[in-house]
Design an enzyme around this catalytic site. Structure first.
Site, PDB file in Angstrom:
ATOM      1  N   SER A 104     -18.298  93.038  58.140  1.00  0.00           N
ATOM      2  CA  SER A 104     -19.422  92.284  57.580  1.00  0.00           C
ATOM      3  C   SER A 104     -20.738  93.036  57.740  1.00  0.00           C
ATOM      4  O   SER A 104     -20.904  94.129  57.211  1.00  0.00           O
ATOM      5  CB  SER A 104     -19.461  90.906  58.240  1.00  0.00           C
ATOM      6  OG  SER A 104     -20.399  90.062  57.622  1.00  0.00           O
ATOM      7  N   ASP A 243     -19.942  93.040  53.413  1.00  0.00           N
ATOM      8  CA  ASP A 243     -18.784  92.509  52.682  1.00  0.00           C
ATOM      9  C   ASP A 243     -19.185  91.446  51.674  1.00  0.00           C
ATOM     10  O   ASP A 243     -18.326  90.816  51.058  1.00  0.00           O
ATOM     11  CB  ASP A 243     -17.731  91.961  53.648  1.00  0.00           C
ATOM     12  CG  ASP A 243     -18.168  90.699  54.365  1.00  0.00           C
ATOM     13  OD1 ASP A 243     -19.388  90.463  54.491  1.00  0.00           O
ATOM     14  OD2 ASP A 243     -17.293  89.938  54.813  1.00  0.00           O
TER      15      ASP A 243
END
Length: 453
Positions: A104, A243
Site C-alpha cells: 500500500s 496500490d
C-alpha cells in the site's frame, strides 16, 4: 507467538519477514482454506493474482503463483493492478478467491500479501487465523492432472476500466484534473479512465521503476500535487497511494481535501439523490469530530468502527449501508466495490464538481474540521498501550480537560511497530500541547529500552 496477519494482510520487509518461502507457504495454506469447497468436489479452485509495481513484488508474486498452482489452484495472473481492481476481478471472473501483493502506502522495501474471499471480499479474522494455523500442517500437493494451471489475465485492466466508467453519474467534460499515481499500481489505469470520462488530465508520479513507489509522491506526499495544481490552473488534483485503494484530493488553490471531507461531499450527494441507505455513513474512530457534526446537522448519522476498511465493510454489510470509509482516503461504495477504491472515489468526487458547477473548495466547506494532531511514537511496546496504568491515567486527565470540545485516541498501529497518539481540540494550540504531553507519557512508560533493562 504474535499473530502473522495484521489489519490488512501479512506485511513486512521483503526478504526480511516476508520471504519467498513464507509467500509460497502462505499461498499453499490459503489454497486449502479458501479453495476447500471446490477441492471437496474434486474441482480445481480458481484465484486471481495481482501486485503493485515494487521490485520485490516480482519474486513474491512468483512464489505465491507457484504455491497456489502446486496446491491445485488455477491462477489468473493479472499483473500490475490496483488492489480494488483485483477485488473487482475476483467477482467479475467468478473466482474462488484472490491474492494482492502490495504494501500500500509503505516504502518500496516493504511488501505484503492480502487475501480476498469469493466475491472480492476481505477475510474475517477467523479465516485468516485458519490460514495461519494451516501453515503448521503439511502442504497439500496434488499430482498429475490435478496440479493448478497458470494463465495470464490479458483483459484484466480493460474489464476494470469499463467497470469504473459504468459507475459515473455524469461525464467530466470541462474539468482539468491533475493525477498523482504514486509511481504505483494505478499508473496505467487511472489516467486512462479519467481521460475516457472526458477530463483534461495532467499526470505526475506515473513512472514506476520498482523502487520509487510512494517516494515523495502519492497520497502520503501531497506537496508535488499541490504545486502542480496551482501551477497548471487545474480544477482539482487526485492522489492515490501505491496500490490505489485510497484517494486524497486538493482543491484549485492547492488546499488538501482529506478522506473525511471527501466522505462528507459524497454522503450529501448520495443523500440528495436518495441513494444513501438510511442516511447513514460508516466511518472509523479516526475520523474528525467535525465530520460527525456536519453530517448530524444535515440529517445523516455516523456509525463508528475500529480502524481498518474491513471493519468499515463489516458494519456496512450488517446494515446494508451505501457509503463508508476512513480519514486516510479509503472510501467504499457498496454498490460498486467490496473495498476502498481510490480511482472510483476520485471519479465520483470529480463528478460532483462537474455536475454542481461548484469548486471542490466550495463542496468541501460543508465540513469544518476540528484541529487534529497525530504523532507516531516509535520504539515503544505497542502491546501495552491499552493496559499501562500511567498511560490510562494521563489519557483520562486529558479527556477531562478537553470535555466535549475534543477527543483523544491512542491506537497501536496494525502494520508498523508504533503507537499513534491523536488529539482533537477546539484550537490547534491545545491539540498540540495535549498531544505532545501524551507522547512523552507513552514514550516514557512504554519505551522498549526501558522494558529491556
Amino acid at each position: 507467538m504474535s499473530r502473522l496477519f495484521g489489519t490488512d494482510g501479512v506485511r513486512g520487509l521483503a526478504n526480511g519477514l516476508l520471504t519467498a518461502e513464507l509467500a509460497l507457504s502462505l499461498a499453499q495454506a490459503a489454497a486449502v482454506v479458501l479453495g476447500h469447497d471446490q477441492m471437496s468436489e474434486g474441482k480445481r479452485p480458481r484465484a486471481v493474482l495481482a501486485r503493485d509495481p515494487r521490485a520485490s513484488g516480482e519474486f513474491i508474486s512468483a512464489a505465491v503463483e507457484a504455491g497456489l498452482a502446486s496446491a491445485g489452484v488455477d491462477v489468473y495472473n493479472a499483473g500490475v493492478l490496483p488492489t480494488p481492481a483485483a477485488a473487482f476481478l475476483i467477482a467479475d471472473l467468478g473466482a474462488d478467491f484472490g491474492v494482492m501483493i502490495s504494501a500500500s502506502h509503505n516504502p518500496a522495501p516493504d511488501n505484503g500479501i492480502k487475501f480476498f474471499a469469493r466475491g472480492g471480499r476481505k477475510l474475517p479474522d477467523d479465516v485468516e487465523d485458519a490460514i495461519e494455523q494451516q501453515l503448521a500442517h503439511d502442504a497439500f500437493r496434488p499430482v498429475g492432472i490435478d496440479v493448478g494451471r497458470i494463465t495470464r489475465f490479458a483483459d484484466a485492466e480493460d474489464r476494470y476500466i469499463v467497470h469504473l466508467l459504468s459507475t459515473l453519474p455524469n461525464r467530466l467534460d470541462g474539468l482539468k484534473i491533475v493525477l498523482d499515481c504514486a509511481h504505483g499500481a494505478a499508473s496505467g489505469c487511472s489516467p486512462q479512465v479519467f481521460t475516457d470520462a472526458g477530463a483534461q488530465v495532467l499526470v505526475i508520479g506515473a513512472d514506476p521503476d520498482g523502487l520509487n513507489i510512494n517516494d515523495g509522491v502519492g497520497s502520503t506526499h501531497l506537496e508535488k500535487l499541490q504545486a502542480t495544481v496551482r501551477a497548471e490552473g487545474a480544477d482539482l488534483g487526485i492522489a492515490h497511494d501505491g496500490d490505489a485503494d485510497r484517494c486524497l484530493a486538493v482543491d484549485h488553490e492547492g488546499s488538501v481535501v482529506d478522506g473525511d471531507q471527501i466522505m462528507a461531499v459524497l454522503a450529501l450527494a448520495l443523500r440528495d439523490s436518495g441513494q444513501l441507505k438510511d442516511n447513514v455513513l460508516v466511518a472509523t474512530v479516526m475520523s474528525n469530530l467535525g465530520l460527525k457534526i456536519a453530517l448530524r446537522d444535515a440529517g445523516i448519522t455516523t456509525r463508528e468502527t475500529a480502524v481498518g476498511d474491513r471493519y468499515v465493510l463489516e458494519e456496512m454489510g450488517r446494515g446494508g449501508y451505501s457509503l463508508g470509509g476512513e480519514q486516510s482516503g479509503h472510501v467504499i461504495f457498496s454498490e460498486y466495490a467490496t473495498t476502498g477504491d481510490g480511482v472510483l472515489t476520485g471519479l465520483q468526487l470529480a463528478a460532483q464538481v462537474a455536475s454542481t458547477g461548484k469548486s471542490l473548495k466550495e463542496l468541501a466547506a460543508t465540513m469544518s474540521k476540528l484541529p487534529q494532531v497525530m504523532i507516531n511514537v516509535k520504539g515503544v511496546d505497542k502491546s501495552r498501550a491499552a493496559i499501562d496504568s500511567g498511560v490510562k491515567t494521563a489519557v483520562a486527565k486529558a479527556e477531562a480537560e478537553l470535555g466535549e470540545t475534543g477527543r483523544i485516541l491512542l491506537r497501536p498501529s496494525g502494520t508498523e511497530p508504533l503507537v499513534r497518539v491523536m488529539v482533537e481540540a477546539a484550537d490547534m494550540a491545545t491539540a498540540e500541547r495535549v498531544c505532545n504531553e501524551l507522547v512523552e507519557v507513552v514514550r516514557g512508560r512504554l519505551s522498549l529500552e526501558q522494558h529491556a533493562q
